[in-house]
Design a protein around this motif. Sequence first.
Motif, PDB file in Angstrom:
ATOM      1  N   VAL A  51      21.628 113.951  96.038  1.00 34.36           N
ATOM      2  CA  VAL A  51      21.478 112.553  95.622  1.00 34.36           C
ATOM      3  C   VAL A  51      20.072 112.327  95.085  1.00 34.36           C
ATOM      4  O   VAL A  51      19.888 111.660  94.060  1.00 34.36           O
ATOM      5  CB  VAL A  51      21.798 111.599  96.786  1.00 34.36           C
ATOM      6  CG1 VAL A  51      21.394 110.178  96.451  1.00 34.36           C
ATOM      7  CG2 VAL A  51      23.269 111.652  97.121  1.00 34.36           C
ATOM      8  N   GLN A  54      19.890 113.856  91.688  1.00 37.83           N
ATOM      9  CA  GLN A  54      20.646 113.059  90.730  1.00 37.83           C
ATOM     10  C   GLN A  54      19.869 111.797  90.350  1.00 37.83           C
ATOM     11  O   GLN A  54      19.916 111.361  89.205  1.00 37.83           O
ATOM     12  CB  GLN A  54      22.009 112.688  91.319  1.00 37.83           C
ATOM     13  CG  GLN A  54      22.932 112.014  90.332  1.00 37.83           C
ATOM     14  CD  GLN A  54      23.358 112.918  89.200  1.00 37.83           C
ATOM     15  OE1 GLN A  54      23.406 114.131  89.342  1.00 37.83           O
ATOM     16  NE2 GLN A  54      23.662 112.329  88.069  1.00 37.83           N
ATOM     17  N   LYS A  55      19.136 111.208  91.309  1.00 36.12           N
ATOM     18  CA  LYS A  55      18.324 110.033  90.990  1.00 36.12           C
ATOM     19  C   LYS A  55      17.234 110.376  89.976  1.00 36.12           C
ATOM     20  O   LYS A  55      16.894 109.560  89.122  1.00 36.12           O
ATOM     21  CB  LYS A  55      17.667 109.490  92.258  1.00 36.12           C
ATOM     22  CG  LYS A  55      18.600 108.708  93.140  1.00 36.12           C
ATOM     23  CD  LYS A  55      17.836 108.190  94.345  1.00 36.12           C
ATOM     24  CE  LYS A  55      18.717 107.478  95.316  1.00 36.12           C
ATOM     25  NZ  LYS A  55      17.966 107.002  96.495  1.00 36.12           N
ATOM     26  N   ASP A  58      19.231 111.142  86.506  1.00 33.77           N
ATOM     27  CA  ASP A  58      19.966 110.022  85.939  1.00 33.77           C
ATOM     28  C   ASP A  58      19.473 108.730  86.592  1.00 33.77           C
ATOM     29  O   ASP A  58      19.822 108.445  87.732  1.00 33.77           O
ATOM     30  CB  ASP A  58      21.469 110.203  86.183  1.00 33.77           C
ATOM     31  CG  ASP A  58      22.300 109.125  85.525  1.00 33.77           C
ATOM     32  OD1 ASP A  58      21.782 108.421  84.647  1.00 33.77           O
ATOM     33  OD2 ASP A  58      23.483 108.995  85.899  1.00 33.77           O
ATOM     34  N   THR A  61      21.745 106.292  88.602  1.00 34.11           N
ATOM     35  CA  THR A  61      22.224 106.673  89.930  1.00 34.11           C
ATOM     36  C   THR A  61      21.497 105.890  91.010  1.00 34.11           C
ATOM     37  O   THR A  61      22.103 105.518  92.012  1.00 34.11           O
ATOM     38  CB  THR A  61      22.031 108.182  90.151  1.00 34.11           C
ATOM     39  OG1 THR A  61      22.722 108.879  89.126  1.00 34.11           O
ATOM     40  CG2 THR A  61      22.561 108.613  91.492  1.00 34.11           C
ATOM     41  N   ALA A  64      23.202 102.682  91.317  1.00 35.63           N
ATOM     42  CA  ALA A  64      24.524 102.860  91.915  1.00 35.63           C
ATOM     43  C   ALA A  64      24.423 103.067  93.424  1.00 35.63           C
ATOM     44  O   ALA A  64      25.218 102.512  94.191  1.00 35.63           O
ATOM     45  CB  ALA A  64      25.245 104.040  91.271  1.00 35.63           C
ATOM     46  N   VAL A  65      23.440 103.835  93.865  1.00 35.48           N
ATOM     47  CA  VAL A  65      23.245 104.056  95.298  1.00 35.48           C
ATOM     48  C   VAL A  65      22.869 102.752  95.979  1.00 35.48           C
ATOM     49  O   VAL A  65      23.376 102.423  97.055  1.00 35.48           O
ATOM     50  CB  VAL A  65      22.172 105.146  95.536  1.00 35.48           C
ATOM     51  CG1 VAL A  65      21.764 105.202  96.990  1.00 35.48           C
ATOM     52  CG2 VAL A  65      22.694 106.498  95.085  1.00 35.48           C
ATOM     53  N   GLN A  68      25.983 100.635  96.291  1.00 35.09           N
ATOM     54  CA  GLN A  68      26.862 101.122  97.352  1.00 35.09           C
ATOM     55  C   GLN A  68      26.334 100.722  98.725  1.00 35.09           C
ATOM     56  O   GLN A  68      27.104 100.325  99.602  1.00 35.09           O
ATOM     57  CB  GLN A  68      26.999 102.636  97.274  1.00 35.09           C
ATOM     58  CG  GLN A  68      27.839 103.104  96.112  1.00 35.09           C
ATOM     59  CD  GLN A  68      27.852 104.619  95.991  1.00 35.09           C
ATOM     60  OE1 GLN A  68      27.146 105.324  96.707  1.00 35.09           O
ATOM     61  NE2 GLN A  68      28.647 105.125  95.062  1.00 35.09           N
TER      62      GLN A  68
END
Length: 97
Positions: A51, A54-55, A58, A61, A64-65, A68
């Motif tokens: 994660v 990915q942050k 992108d 992300t 998005a995290v 969530q």
Amino acid sequence: MSDWIGLAIIGGIVLSAVVALWWLSRPYEVSVEEFEKRAAEAPSLLSAGFVGLQKILDPATAKAVAAQEDFKEGRFDSKQAKGDGDEAGDGEESSRH
């Protein structure tokens, strides 16, 4: 003579490393409840690392995290709270009947 002493020390280090790895890899009993508790508590180190990677790769992300996490805590923005009228039964079809 010193060659044999050095060889014995290296052999002892290798042997103790093998014994330590064998001792660490032995199985242990875990109850179903304890396993489920551990699995639900926190993500694994590997998934947390992915994660984070990915942050970095992108930027979307990170948003998005955050979304969530807000959703899990029960928070959402005012547009979601009001609704935007795109649900089934809204609009022209409900007035036709």
